[in-house]
Design an enzyme around this catalytic site. Structure first.
Site, short mmCIF file in Angstrom:
data_model
loop_
_atom_site.label_atom_id
_atom_site.label_comp_id
_atom_site.label_asym_id
_atom_site.label_seq_id
_atom_site.Cartn_x
_atom_site.Cartn_y
_atom_site.Cartn_z
N ASN A 80 0.85 -1.20 0.00
CA ASN A 80 0.00 0.00 0.00
C ASN A 80 0.88 1.24 0.00
O ASN A 80 2.11 1.14 0.02
CB ASN A 80 -0.97 -0.01 1.19
CG ASN A 80 -0.24 0.01 2.51
OD1 ASN A 80 0.42 0.97 2.85
ND2 ASN A 80 -0.35 -1.10 3.26
N LYS A 119 8.59 -17.45 -9.66
CA LYS A 119 7.91 -16.34 -10.33
C LYS A 119 6.76 -16.86 -11.21
O LYS A 119 6.97 -17.79 -12.00
CB LYS A 119 8.92 -15.57 -11.20
CG LYS A 119 8.34 -14.35 -11.83
CD LYS A 119 9.38 -13.62 -12.66
CE LYS A 119 8.70 -12.54 -13.47
NZ LYS A 119 9.52 -12.07 -14.56
N PRO A 168 -3.91 -11.68 10.64
CA PRO A 168 -4.36 -11.32 11.99
C PRO A 168 -4.40 -9.80 12.16
O PRO A 168 -3.56 -9.10 11.59
CB PRO A 168 -3.28 -11.93 12.91
CG PRO A 168 -2.25 -12.52 12.03
CD PRO A 168 -2.65 -12.39 10.62
N ILE A 208 -3.42 -6.99 14.21
CA ILE A 208 -2.41 -6.79 15.28
C ILE A 208 -2.99 -5.94 16.41
O ILE A 208 -2.87 -6.25 17.58
CB ILE A 208 -1.15 -6.12 14.70
CG1 ILE A 208 -0.58 -6.97 13.57
CG2 ILE A 208 -0.11 -5.88 15.79
CD1 ILE A 208 0.52 -6.29 12.76
N LYS A 239 -12.66 -2.65 18.43
CA LYS A 239 -11.37 -3.19 18.87
C LYS A 239 -11.07 -2.83 20.33
O LYS A 239 -9.97 -3.03 20.81
CB LYS A 239 -10.24 -2.67 17.96
CG LYS A 239 -10.41 -3.08 16.49
CD LYS A 239 -9.20 -2.74 15.62
CE LYS A 239 -9.51 -2.96 14.15
NZ LYS A 239 -8.35 -2.87 13.27
O1 PMT Z 1 2.75 6.27 6.39
P1 PMT Z 1 2.23 7.58 5.84
O2 PMT Z 1 2.48 7.72 4.35
O3 PMT Z 1 2.74 8.76 6.61
O4 PMT Z 1 0.64 7.59 5.98
C1 PMT Z 1 0.07 7.61 7.27
C2 PMT Z 1 -1.14 6.66 7.38
C3 PMT Z 1 -2.28 7.18 6.52
C4 PMT Z 1 -0.76 5.24 6.95
C5 PMT Z 1 -1.53 6.65 8.91
O5 PMT Z 1 -1.85 7.94 9.31
C6 PMT Z 1 -2.71 5.71 9.17
O6 PMT Z 1 -3.86 6.06 9.04
N1 PMT Z 1 -2.37 4.46 9.56
C7 PMT Z 1 -3.36 3.37 9.72
C8 PMT Z 1 -3.69 2.80 8.36
C9 PMT Z 1 -4.67 1.66 8.43
O7 PMT Z 1 -4.30 0.56 8.14
O8 PMT Z 1 -5.86 1.96 8.87
P2 PMT Z 1 -7.09 0.91 8.99
O9 PMT Z 1 -8.26 1.80 9.21
O10 PMT Z 1 -7.12 -0.01 7.82
O11 PMT Z 1 -6.74 0.06 10.28
C10 PMT Z 1 -7.22 0.40 11.57
C11 PMT Z 1 -6.14 0.15 12.60
O12 PMT Z 1 -5.91 -1.26 12.71
C12 PMT Z 1 -4.80 0.79 12.32
O13 PMT Z 1 -4.29 1.26 13.55
C13 PMT Z 1 -3.96 -0.36 11.79
O14 PMT Z 1 -2.57 -0.20 12.12
C14 PMT Z 1 -4.54 -1.54 12.55
N2 PMT Z 1 -4.44 -2.83 11.84
C15 PMT Z 1 -5.10 -3.02 10.68
C16 PMT Z 1 -5.02 -4.25 10.05
C17 PMT Z 1 -4.26 -5.28 10.66
N3 PMT Z 1 -4.13 -6.47 10.07
N4 PMT Z 1 -3.61 -5.06 11.80
C18 PMT Z 1 -3.69 -3.86 12.41
O15 PMT Z 1 -3.08 -3.65 13.46
#
Ligand code: PMT
Length: 422
Positions: free
Chosen positions: A211, A290, A306, A308, A343
Site C-alpha cells: 500500500n 515467479k 491477523p 495486530i 477493537k
Molecule cells: O505512512 P504515511 O504515508 O505517513 O501515511 C500515514 C497513514 C495514513 C498510513 C496513517 O496515518 C494511518 O492512518 N495508519 C493506519 C492505516 C490503516 O491501516 O488503517 P485501517 O483503518 O485499515 O486500520 C485500523 C487500525 O488497525 C490501524 O491502527 C492499523 O494499524 C490496525 N491494523 C489493521 C489491520 C491489521 N491487520 N492489523 C492492524 O493492526
C-alpha cells in the site's frame, strides 16, 4: 545554588525591534517559575543592551562564543545541556535562515545546534519578509524538524505597515513556553511501542500486495513520543526513512512479521500506537517461483491476516493505553468510531486518505476520538501534529493511570473500566 523545581529556559534574542519586549518576557518566565539565561546575537545588542537583561534575569547575558571569562564560568556546551527549553524571541528572518541551514557562526546558533532541548522560535519581522518564499521555506524546514514556531501575530508593525510578522506578546510566549516544558516531560520513562509504514504480502518471489504508506506519520509519532521523554520502540514496515534519534527500531516486511515483533515487545509496553497500514489480506498460497504470464485472466485466493491492533487490545499484557489509527476515504468519524468500539481501544486517530493528505504526504489532519471525548488537530506538518497527538495521548495515559489506580487496563474492575470509558 539553583532551585531544582525551577525550569531552565535559555532565551535567545536576535536583532529586531521586537527585542524591546524581550526583557518583559524574561520577567514573565521568571514569574511562572523559570531560571532564565539570555543569549544575544550581535544585532540584538543594537536594540537592547546586555545590561538590561542582566538586570531582569539576575544573570549576565551571554553575547560571545569567544568570551573566555564567560566560557570559564559555564562553557557553551554546558549551557546547551543546562537548558530544558530554548526559546528564541524575537527570531529574525536572518536567524531563521541560519538555523534552517545549520550554521553555527555565533553563540546563539551554536547553542541551538548543540542542545537536545526542545527549541521554539517566535518570528518577528516585516510582513513582506515573513511572506517571502525563502523565509516560508525555512520555516517549513524548521517545522519539519520539530522546531516549534510560535506566531507571528498579525497587526500594526514598527515599519508602519500592517500584516503578519509581529512577535507574540510576552505573556502569550511565556504561557506557550511552559506548555512546551510540560509536554516535553509528559512521558518521561514511559515505554511506548509504535507500528509504522506499510506491510508487503508476497504473491511470488518478486511481487507483493502493498500500500501507499510511507511511514512518515508513524515515524513522526515516534519522534514526538521520544521528545516527550518516552522510551520508544518502533516496529516498521519497509520505508525509506532514518530512525529518529533515541528510538529503537525493528524492521519487518509482512503483517505476520509485524505481529510477531509486536508480540515480542509487548511485555512492559505502557502505550501501544498502531500507525502502520497493515494488510488486511494476503495470498493464501504464495508461489515459490515467479508466476509466468499466460495471457489469460487469473484469480488469486486471499486470506485474512491477523489484526495486530485488536490482538494487542485483547492481550493479557494489554498496555495501559491502546491507540489505533483509522485511514478512511468516506464517513470518517462513523467508521473510526466503529473501530474504536469494535477493537476496544482507548483512542482512535482518524485521518482522511485518498486526497492530498494522509498516505505519503508531508501534511496530515487528525480527528482524535476516545470514549467520552474528541479533539481535532488541524492540517499541519506530520511532525507538528504528532507533537499535538502525543500531548493528547499523554493526557489520556495519565488519566487512565489515575482511574486504574495503578492496575493495568486488563486487570481493572468492571467499575473502573466503565468509568474510564465515560
Ligand atoms: O505512512 P504515511 O504515508 O505517513 O501515511 C500515514 C497513514 C495514513 C498510513 C496513517 O496515518 C494511518 O492512518 N495508519 C493506519 C492505516 C490503516 O491501516 O488503517 P485501517 O483503518 O485499515 O486500520 C485500523 C487500525 O488497525 C490501524 O491502527 C492499523 O494499524 C490496525 N491494523 C489493521 C489491520 C491489521 N491487520 N492489523 C492492524 O493492526
Amino acid at each position: 545554588m539553583s532551585d531544582p523545581t525551577r525550569k531552565r529556559v535559555l532565551l535567545g534574542v536576535t536583532g529586531g525591534i521586537a527585542a524591546y519586549k524581550s526583557p518583559d518576557l524574561v520577567r514573565r518566565l521568571i514569574e511562572r517559575g523559570a531560571d532564565v539565561q539570555v543569549a544575544m546575537t550581535a544585532s540584538a545588542q543594537k536594540f537592547v543592551t546586555p545590561m538590561t537583561f542582566q538586570a531582569v534575569s539576575s544573570r549576565p547575558a551571554r553575547t560571545d562564543l569567544w568570551d573566555a571569562a564567560a566560557e570559564a564560568a559555564m562553557g557553551h556546551i554546558e549551557l546547551a545541556r543546562w537548558a530544558e527549553l530554548i526559546l528564541v524571541a524575537p527570531a529574525s528572518a536572518s536567524f531563521l535562515a541560519r538555523l534552517a541551514h545549520g550554521r553555527a557562526d555565533d553563540l546563539l546558533s551554536t547553542l541551538c545546534l548543540a542542545s537536545e532541548a526542545p527549541l521554539a522560535v517566535a518570528p518577528a519581522m516585516n510582513r513582506l519578509m515573513w511572506a517571502n518564499p525563502a523565509t516560508q521555506a525555512n520555516v517549513t524546514l524548521l517545522r519539519s524538524r520539530g522546531i516549534r514556531v510560535l506566531g507571528p501575530a498579525t497587526g500594526d508593525q514598527a515599519c508602519g505597515e500592517t500584516g503578519p510578522g509581529r512577535m507574540l506578546e510576552p505573556l502569550q510566549l511565556a504561557e506557550e513556553a511552559f506548555s512546551l516544558l510540560r509536554s516535553s516531560a509528559a512521558l518521561i520513562g514511559v515505554r511506548v511501542l509504535i507500528t509504522a509504514g506499510p506491510t508487503r504480502e508476497h504473491i511470488d518471489p518478486v511481487r507483493f500486495i502493498g500500500n501507499r504508506s510511507s511511514g512518515k506519520m508513524g515515524f513522526a509519532v515516534a519522534r514526538a513520543a521520544r521528545a516527550a521523554g518516552a522510551q520508544v520502540m518502533l516496529v516498521s514496515g519497509p520505508v525509506a526513512l532514518d530512525t529518529p534519534p533515541g528510538v529503537r527500531r525493528i524492521n519487518v516486511e509482512t503483517a505476520e512479521q509485524m505481529h510477531a515483533a509486536v508480540r515480542e515487545e509487548l511485555s512492559g509496553a505502557q502505550i501501544f500506537i498502531a500507525a502502520a497500514a497493515v494488510a488486511d489480506y494476503r495470498p493464501s498460497a504464495p508461489a515459490s517461483q515467479k508466476i509466468k504470464k499466460t495471457g489469460v485472466a487469473m484469480d488469486m485466493r486471499l486470506e485474512p491476516v491477523p489484526d495486530i491492533l485488536a490482538s494487542v487490545s485483547a492481550d493479557q499484557r494489554r498496555p495501559r493505553l491502546v491507540v489505533g489509527f483509522a485511514a478512511e476515504t468516506e464517513r470518517m468519524e462513523e467508521h473510526a468510531r466503529q473501530k474504536l468500539e469494535g477493537k476496544h481501544l482507548d483512542m482512535i486517530v482518524a485521518n482522511k486518505v485518498g486526497g492530498q493528505l494522509g498516505f505519503d504526504a508531508d501534511d496530515n489532519a487528525l480527528l482524535l476520538l476516545w470514549p467520552g471525548g474528541s479533539r481535532r488537530i488541524e492540517r499541519g506538518a506530520k511532525l507538528a501534529i504528532a507533537h499535538e497527538l502525543m500531548a493528547a495521548v499523554a493526557e489520556r495515559f495519565h488519566e487512565q493511570e489515575r482511574e486504574g489506580a495503578g492496575r493495568p487496563a486488563n486487570k481493572r474492575t468492571g467499575k473502573e473500566r466503565r468509568k474510564a470509558r465515560g
